[in-house]
Design a protein around this motif. Structure first.
Motif, PDB file in Angstrom:
ATOM      1  N   UNK A 193       0.840  -1.194   0.000  1.00  0.00           N
ATOM      2  CA  UNK A 193       0.000   0.000   0.000  1.00  0.00           C
ATOM      3  C   UNK A 193       0.874   1.242   0.000  1.00  0.00           C
ATOM      4  N   UNK A 194       0.321   2.332  -0.496  1.00  0.00           N
ATOM      5  CA  UNK A 194       1.094   3.552  -0.687  1.00  0.00           C
ATOM      6  C   UNK A 194       1.481   4.179   0.649  1.00  0.00           C
ATOM      7  N   UNK A 195       2.769   4.508   0.773  1.00  0.00           N
ATOM      8  CA  UNK A 195       3.293   5.171   1.967  1.00  0.00           C
ATOM      9  C   UNK A 195       4.094   6.381   1.506  1.00  0.00           C
ATOM     10  N   UNK A 196       3.786   7.535   2.069  1.00  0.00           N
ATOM     11  CA  UNK A 196       4.519   8.766   1.744  1.00  0.00           C
ATOM     12  C   UNK A 196       5.130   9.301   3.031  1.00  0.00           C
ATOM     13  N   UNK A 197       6.449   9.163   3.130  1.00  0.00           N
ATOM     14  CA  UNK A 197       7.169   9.507   4.354  1.00  0.00           C
ATOM     15  C   UNK A 197       7.597  10.975   4.289  1.00  0.00           C
ATOM     16  N   UNK A 198       7.418  11.671   5.409  1.00  0.00           N
ATOM     17  CA  UNK A 198       7.918  13.039   5.481  1.00  0.00           C
ATOM     18  C   UNK A 198       6.839  14.096   5.438  1.00  0.00           C
ATOM     19  N   UNK A 199       7.252  15.327   5.222  1.00  0.00           N
ATOM     20  CA  UNK A 199       6.385  16.509   5.260  1.00  0.00           C
ATOM     21  C   UNK A 199       5.475  16.576   4.038  1.00  0.00           C
ATOM     22  N   UNK A 200       4.162  16.689   4.278  1.00  0.00           N
ATOM     23  CA  UNK A 200       3.206  16.743   3.182  1.00  0.00           C
ATOM     24  C   UNK A 200       3.254  18.086   2.439  1.00  0.00           C
ATOM     25  N   UNK A 201       3.470  19.164   3.187  1.00  0.00           N
ATOM     26  CA  UNK A 201       3.468  20.510   2.614  1.00  0.00           C
ATOM     27  C   UNK A 201       4.819  20.813   1.954  1.00  0.00           C
ATOM     28  N   UNK A 202       4.828  20.987   0.628  1.00  0.00           N
ATOM     29  CA  UNK A 202       6.084  21.229  -0.099  1.00  0.00           C
ATOM     30  C   UNK A 202       6.864  22.412   0.470  1.00  0.00           C
ATOM     31  N   UNK A 203       6.134  23.456   0.853  1.00  0.00           N
ATOM     32  CA  UNK A 203       6.785  24.681   1.319  1.00  0.00           C
ATOM     33  C   UNK A 203       7.566  24.466   2.613  1.00  0.00           C
ATOM     34  N   UNK A 204       7.196  23.429   3.361  1.00  0.00           N
ATOM     35  CA  UNK A 204       7.844  23.172   4.647  1.00  0.00           C
ATOM     36  C   UNK A 204       8.911  22.079   4.573  1.00  0.00           C
ATOM     37  N   UNK A 205       9.074  21.485   3.408  1.00  0.00           N
ATOM     38  CA  UNK A 205       9.999  20.351   3.300  1.00  0.00           C
ATOM     39  C   UNK A 205      11.457  20.781   3.396  1.00  0.00           C
ATOM     40  N   UNK A 206      12.234  19.924   4.074  1.00  0.00           N
ATOM     41  CA  UNK A 206      13.681  20.090   4.157  1.00  0.00           C
ATOM     42  C   UNK A 206      14.303  18.774   3.691  1.00  0.00           C
ATOM     43  N   UNK A 207      15.185  18.845   2.722  1.00  0.00           N
ATOM     44  CA  UNK A 207      15.792  17.632   2.166  1.00  0.00           C
ATOM     45  C   UNK A 207      16.617  16.915   3.221  1.00  0.00           C
ATOM     46  N   UNK A 208      16.421  15.616   3.328  1.00  0.00           N
ATOM     47  CA  UNK A 208      17.145  14.813   4.312  1.00  0.00           C
ATOM     48  C   UNK A 208      18.617  14.637   3.937  1.00  0.00           C
ATOM     49  N   UNK A 209      18.972  14.961   2.702  1.00  0.00           N
ATOM     50  CA  UNK A 209      20.342  14.720   2.253  1.00  0.00           C
ATOM     51  C   UNK A 209      21.201  15.977   2.198  1.00  0.00           C
ATOM     52  N   UNK A 210      20.611  17.087   1.786  1.00  0.00           N
ATOM     53  CA  UNK A 210      21.410  18.325   1.718  1.00  0.00           C
ATOM     54  C   UNK A 210      21.001  19.336   2.778  1.00  0.00           C
ATOM     55  N   UNK A 211      19.869  19.069   3.473  1.00  0.00           N
ATOM     56  CA  UNK A 211      19.432  19.956   4.547  1.00  0.00           C
ATOM     57  C   UNK A 211      18.844  21.270   4.076  1.00  0.00           C
ATOM     58  N   UNK A 212      18.502  21.371   2.790  1.00  0.00           N
ATOM     59  CA  UNK A 212      18.002  22.637   2.254  1.00  0.00           C
ATOM     60  C   UNK A 212      16.518  22.542   1.894  1.00  0.00           C
ATOM     61  N   UNK A 213      15.890  23.726   1.800  1.00  0.00           N
ATOM     62  CA  UNK A 213      14.462  23.813   1.533  1.00  0.00           C
ATOM     63  C   UNK A 213      14.207  24.655   0.284  1.00  0.00           C
ATOM     64  N   UNK A 214      12.934  24.887  -0.026  1.00  0.00           N
ATOM     65  CA  UNK A 214      12.571  25.725  -1.175  1.00  0.00           C
ATOM     66  C   UNK A 214      13.146  27.131  -1.008  1.00  0.00           C
ATOM     67  N   UNK A 215      13.130  27.633   0.220  1.00  0.00           N
ATOM     68  CA  UNK A 215      13.659  28.972   0.504  1.00  0.00           C
ATOM     69  C   UNK A 215      15.124  29.073   0.095  1.00  0.00           C
ATOM     70  N   UNK A 216      15.848  27.945   0.198  1.00  0.00           N
ATOM     71  CA  UNK A 216      17.270  27.935  -0.143  1.00  0.00           C
ATOM     72  C   UNK A 216      17.531  27.428  -1.558  1.00  0.00           C
ATOM     73  N   UNK A 217      16.486  27.517  -2.397  1.00  0.00           N
ATOM     74  CA  UNK A 217      16.684  27.237  -3.817  1.00  0.00           C
ATOM     75  C   UNK A 217      16.427  25.812  -4.260  1.00  0.00           C
ATOM     76  N   UNK A 218      15.917  24.969  -3.378  1.00  0.00           N
ATOM     77  CA  UNK A 218      15.640  23.586  -3.759  1.00  0.00           C
ATOM     78  C   UNK A 218      14.188  23.428  -4.205  1.00  0.00           C
ATOM     79  N   UNK A 219      13.928  22.408  -5.014  1.00  0.00           N
ATOM     80  CA  UNK A 219      12.560  22.111  -5.453  1.00  0.00           C
ATOM     81  C   UNK A 219      12.200  20.679  -5.054  1.00  0.00           C
ATOM     82  N   UNK A 220      10.893  20.439  -4.922  1.00  0.00           N
ATOM     83  CA  UNK A 220      10.416  19.121  -4.490  1.00  0.00           C
ATOM     84  C   UNK A 220       9.261  18.680  -5.396  1.00  0.00           C
ATOM     85  N   UNK A 221       9.510  18.653  -6.692  1.00  0.00           N
ATOM     86  CA  UNK A 221       8.453  18.327  -7.646  1.00  0.00           C
ATOM     87  C   UNK A 221       8.461  16.856  -8.065  1.00  0.00           C
TER      88      UNK A 221
END
Length: 456
Positions: free
Chosen positions: A154-182
């Motif tokens: 069954x489908x499992x989506x781990x982590x923050x649902x809201x794109x604007x609040x996401x922080x990458x687990x690998x580089x530690x950066x967010x949309x504010x710091x120029x990253x995208x989560x598309x």
């Protein structure tokens, strides 16, 4: 009694569909049962039922008609049952009661072993041993480790649902710091059959750069098995290419040409676990080489340490967010900021009697520090193969488990692995190399031996 529950038991999931009691519901449920030759008026037992194409077609027609009354929710019955392979078993029950979780678990366990074609005493013994082992895990092993498990059904989506609040687990950066989560980030690569387990907290830049590099080596390492088991990835089932070009791939799925081929029939009769394709190796003159010993020389290169990194990457994707700070060293290792010349071995085994339709992943992490055990261990099960490796959280931890004595003590703690034949492989080499593999089949079992990452 104002409602009826339809429980549909498969070996993976058991959804419940609730009906208001009225004449339409009684008629619908009676028709549903009749497709599987069951009369609800006289049969009140939960029995295993075989699904096939004819029944699937009848079921779809009936459910499409019923959707006019019940809505599209009723079509999820078809979605579930159409995913079950032909001649595999499921069960269902119609009741006004609510079943306890333990009963549902026991029915799923029975179906799991029935679908391995076990019966009689062999089936009873397998179920009893499984339940006993499960109880031991619950009472002993889980007193030391927490466990996270996703079975891919069954489908499992781990982590923050809201794109604007996401922080990458690998580089530690967010949309504010120029990253995208598309992009959709798969925990286990999609090319290995994962369609259900995702991680939101992985930016497009890491997903398409660093992580793709790691997954390329893992994909090349497992490519021959993807073809053998006819596993579809993004671009369908891959074709095997061997450097010497002398491998012949014969599809065993709905191939009428095989009916009168005695050579292939004889080979298949001696292999315990029937694959979707047969790999034959021939000399330049066309004569067949030993069909149970295949020497595979991949046209792709692999970096063995990148395969280890790929498993560690999966651990970071599913670990609880509050533990990410304990995996800073692991993250540096994945990014190749830490140079390691030696790694603990990866344990590998094959379950020839069990083919997993969905890849599964388990993460074990200590409840409290124990000097004799690794802090985090990851297990990945793909098709008939299982891989278990220590997720390094410090350089000292790596050094500790290079010791055969300490490694054995750790692995013995995972006592539910006993009963399987494990190979312990070294993935320490950190450079691209030609990849050669010896695949050995014999009459008693199906196993892999002498996997080597050798230069040409």
């Amino acid at each position: 009694m104002d409602k009826l529950n339809l429980y549909i038991f498969t070996e993976d999931v058991t959804p419940i569909i609730t009906f208001t009691i009225d004449n339409n519901s009684f008629v619908f449920l009676a028709k549903f049962a009749s497709i599987f030759d069951i009369d609800l008026r006289t049969n009140h037992e939960i029995v295993p039922i075989i699904i096939n194409d004819i029944r699937k077609k009848e079921l779809l027609k009936m459910l499409q008609e019923a959707s006019n009354y019940y809505g599209k929710r009723i079509l999820k019955i078809y979605s579930l049952l159409s995913d079950i392979e032909d001649d595999k078993k499921f069960s269902f029950a119609v009741t006004s009661d609510e079943f306890e979780e333990e009963l549902i678990d026991n029915i799923q366990i029975q179906l799991k072993f029935m679908n391995m074609d076990l019966e009689g005493i062999e089936l009873i013994d397998a179920i009893e041993n499984y339940i006993k082992l499960k109880d031991e895990i619950d009472t002993k092993f889980l007193s030391k480790y927490n466990m996270i498990h996703y079975d891919g059904s069954k489908t499992v989506k781990i982590g923050e649902q809201d794109k604007k609040k996401r922080v990458c687990r690998f580089c530690g950066k967010s949309i504010v710091k120029g990253k995208s989560f598309n992009s959709i980030a798969h925990v286990i690569p999609e090319s290995l059959g994962n369609k259900k387990i995702f991680c939101h907290d992985e930016c497009d830049q890491c997903n398409g750069g660093l992580i793709k590099t790691l997954e390329d080596s893992l994909g090349s390492y497992l490519e021959v098995f993807k073809t053998t088991w006819h596993v579809k990835g993004k671009r369908g089932v891959p074709k095997i290419k061997s450097k010497d070009g002398n491998l012949e791939i014969i599809s065993l799925k709905n191939n009428p040409l095989l009916e009168n081929n005695e050579e292939i029939k004889n080979i298949l009769s001696q292999i315990r676990s029937r694959p979707e394709v047969l790999i034959l190796q021939r000399n330049s003159d066309g004569s067949k080489i030993d069909p149970f010993n295949i020497k595979y020389q991949s046209t792709n290169k692999i970096n063995p340490q990148d395969i280890y990194r790929a498993f560690c990457k999966m651990a970071i994707e599913i670990v609880p967010a509050e533990l990410l700070n304990k995996l800073e060293f692991t993250n540096r290792f994945i990014h190749k900021d830490v140079k390691l010349t030696k790694l603990p071995k990866i344990a590998m085994t094959i379950h020839p009697e069990l083919f997993l339709k969905h890849p599964e992943i388990s993460l074990y992490y200590l409840k409290q520090n124990d000097e004799n055990l690794p802090k985090i261990v990851i297990e990945i099960e793909i098709w008939t193969y299982a891989f278990v490796c220590i997720v390094p959280t410090s350089e000292n931890e790596i050094t500790d488990y290079l010791s055969e004595e300490k490694y054995k003590k750790y692995f013995d703690t995972f006592y539910f692995y006993k009963g399987h034949k494990w190979n312990f492989e070294d993935f320490s080499l950190d450079e691209l190399r030609d990849f050669n593999m010896n695949i050995h089949f014999n009459q008693e079992d199906t196993s892999l031996e002498n996997e080597k990452h050798t230069p040409s």
